[in-house]
Design a protein around this motif. Structure first.
Motif, mmCIF file in Angstrom:
data_model
loop_
_atom_site.group_PDB
_atom_site.id
_atom_site.type_symbol
_atom_site.label_atom_id
_atom_site.label_comp_id
_atom_site.label_asym_id
_atom_site.label_seq_id
_atom_site.Cartn_x
_atom_site.Cartn_y
_atom_site.Cartn_z
ATOM 1 N N TYR A 1 56.792 89.992 -28.240
ATOM 2 C CA TYR A 1 56.797 88.536 -28.279
ATOM 3 C C TYR A 1 57.280 88.088 -29.649
ATOM 4 O O TYR A 1 56.962 88.719 -30.667
ATOM 5 N N THR B 1 57.169 81.531 -31.135
ATOM 6 C CA THR B 1 56.190 80.742 -30.382
ATOM 7 C C THR B 1 55.368 81.619 -29.437
ATOM 8 O O THR B 1 54.145 81.488 -29.370
ATOM 9 N N GLU B 2 56.023 82.524 -28.713
ATOM 10 C CA GLU B 2 55.307 83.405 -27.783
ATOM 11 C C GLU B 2 54.355 84.328 -28.527
ATOM 12 O O GLU B 2 53.272 84.634 -28.037
ATOM 13 N N GLU C 1 51.306 82.167 -29.641
ATOM 14 C CA GLU C 1 50.498 81.825 -28.470
ATOM 15 C C GLU C 1 49.743 83.053 -27.953
ATOM 16 O O GLU C 1 48.574 82.960 -27.560
ATOM 17 N N HIS C 2 50.403 84.209 -27.981
ATOM 18 C CA HIS C 2 49.748 85.444 -27.523
ATOM 19 C C HIS C 2 48.548 85.773 -28.408
ATOM 20 O O HIS C 2 47.463 86.082 -27.898
ATOM 21 N N GLN D 1 47.732 75.996 -26.686
ATOM 22 C CA GLN D 1 49.052 75.384 -26.814
ATOM 23 C C GLN D 1 49.069 74.328 -27.918
ATOM 24 O O GLN D 1 50.034 74.225 -28.687
#
Length: 429
Positions: free
Chosen positions: A98, A101-102, A105-106, A333
């Motif tokens: 990731y 952003t991913e 978020e992860h 988020q």
């Protein structure tokens, strides 16, 4: 620059692969961090290693294109291969990657237990904190990952406080304890009898002892085994032949034997309850086949739950947690957006500082010219003019500063334009 996480977990890799990739001690993690931080392109690094996941979080240094990001990924894979003495081909297909952003978020999901095998379990937050503290001790984090890890822990705290994701038990043993607490207000004054030596029953007993129960009795067909368990739990071993007499003075009974028949019958309890003056007695029958006659549940002040009853509670609570997980995801988020607002503002800071420095330089030059031309002006007036010009500069700078700090799609173009408009590039050249 980029944020990257490379890892595998219980969803992507079987336990035999996770075991080979795991860092099984703090010393192993420290050694790994020392090696990784020396590798080209890796500016900051944190390793999270638990029984269900191994993840390496990296903030890449001076990496701004896809090709070099891929080189960092290959560097981490090669490191895992060399460190654990395992061929890349054995684990590569189980990895997830990731970015940006991913990746953020992860991490926030992991810290908040939204990515755990049991959603809402509290242990992972402590494990993330410990992983971060190890990286801090080895000085493999700096501004970016320090802020990121702290926001991850803050997000986990928000999820815990603003949702009920961890409130309802989702294991059979925890469910048993939850039901018992609904019947008995103060467990510290109650007594418990463990009949048999099943693993789930022992786990439920541990939870109850943790909830305050002090009077613990244990019985087993093999008395020696009862004595061994009693010693472990600071309890009292009771001969199996004295089961009926023990029921008279016991409030909670957990059954988990291998007997193929009812160990506690309706007739037995009909004789026991008058001797107890019909005080409530609570049975948890985790045995398969059942050890407590279901007919006992028809007697007054007898509360009986078997393994299916407990599983129904667990299934219901799992559904409840899934509902709460939706609320938690909105928090994740929201915090992810806030993190990138902060990160993007960092890219603007050098430009904002340069513009303000240039404006201040111009102001100072003009003030000096003014003072040289009007040498006889009183100091009070000079100070007032100095304050006035500072105020003018601040008001002029306010809008550009806000625009550069705010998050937007074309941030790089905005920064480039600001540098050209204020002549910063030509000065550096």
């Amino acid at each position: 620059m980029s944020l990257i996480v490379i890892g595998l977990n219980h969803k992507t890799a079987p336990v035999e692969i996770r075991e080979k990739i795991a860092f099984n001690s703090k010393e192993a993690i420290k050694e790994a961090l020392k090696e990784l931080i020396q590798r080209e392109g890796i500016g900051e690094v944190v390793i999270i290693s638990t029984c269900n996941r191994v993840e390496i979080y990296v903030y890449t240094a001076n990496v701004s294109d896809l090709k070099r990001e891929n080189q960092v990924e290959e560097t981490i894979k090669a490191f895992l291969s060399n460190f654990h003495n395992i061929e890349i081909g054995e684990f590569e297909n189980y990895l997830y990657v990731y970015k940006d952003t991913e990746a953020v978020e992860h991490l926030f999901k992991v810290a908040s237990s939204l990515d755990s095998m049991i959603v809402g379990e509290p242990q992972i937050t402590g494990q993330v904190k410990e992983s971060y503290e190890i990286a801090l001790s080895e000085r493999t984090t700096s501004l970016i990952l320090n802020y990121l890890m702290n926001r991850a822990l803050f997000t986990a705290k928000r999820v815990r406080n603003e949702t009920r994701i961890g409130k309802n038990p989702v294991s059979v043993s925890y469910a048993a304890v939850g039901l018992i607490k609904k019947v008995f207000d103060e467990l510290s004054k109650k007594s418990i009898l463990l009949v048999g030596a099943g693993e789930m029953a022992e786990l439920a007993l541990r939870h109850l002892i943790g909830s305050g129960i002090k009077n613990v009795y244990l019985t087993n067909r093999t008395f020696q085994r009862a004595e061994e368990i009693a010693k472990e739990f600071n309890g009292v071993a009771v001969p199996f032949g004295n089961l009926k007499e023990q029921l008279v003075k016991t409030d909670i009974v957990i059954c988990s034997t291998g007997a193929p028949h009812y160990v506690i019958t309706e007739q037995m309890l009909k004789e026991v309850m008058p001797l107890r003056k019909h005080k409530p007695i609570f049975f948890i029958d985790i045995s398969v086949p059942r050890n407590v006659d279901p007919a006992c549940n028809e007697l007054d002040n007898v509360y009986l739950y078997n393994i299916d009853d407990l599983q129904d509670v667990v299934d219901s609570n799992i559904l409840e947690r899934k509902k709460e997980a939706e609320k938690a995801l909105s928090i994740v988020q929201e915090e992810t957006e806030k993190f990138f607002q902060w990160l993007n503002s960092l890219e603007s800071v050098p430009v904002i500082v340069s513009i303000r420095n240039k404006a201040e330089q111009v102001r100072q030059e003009e003030i000096e010219k003014f003072k040289a031309k009007y040498k006889d002006l009183p100091p009070e007036l000079i100070n007032s003019i100095d304050y006035l010009t500072q105020s003018i500069i601040n008001k002029i700078m306010h809008s550009p500063t806000v625009a550069l700090k705010n998050n937007c799609e074309n941030k790089e173009i905005l920064i480039f334009s600001a540098r050209r408009l204020f002549g910063l590039d030509s000065e550096e050249e």
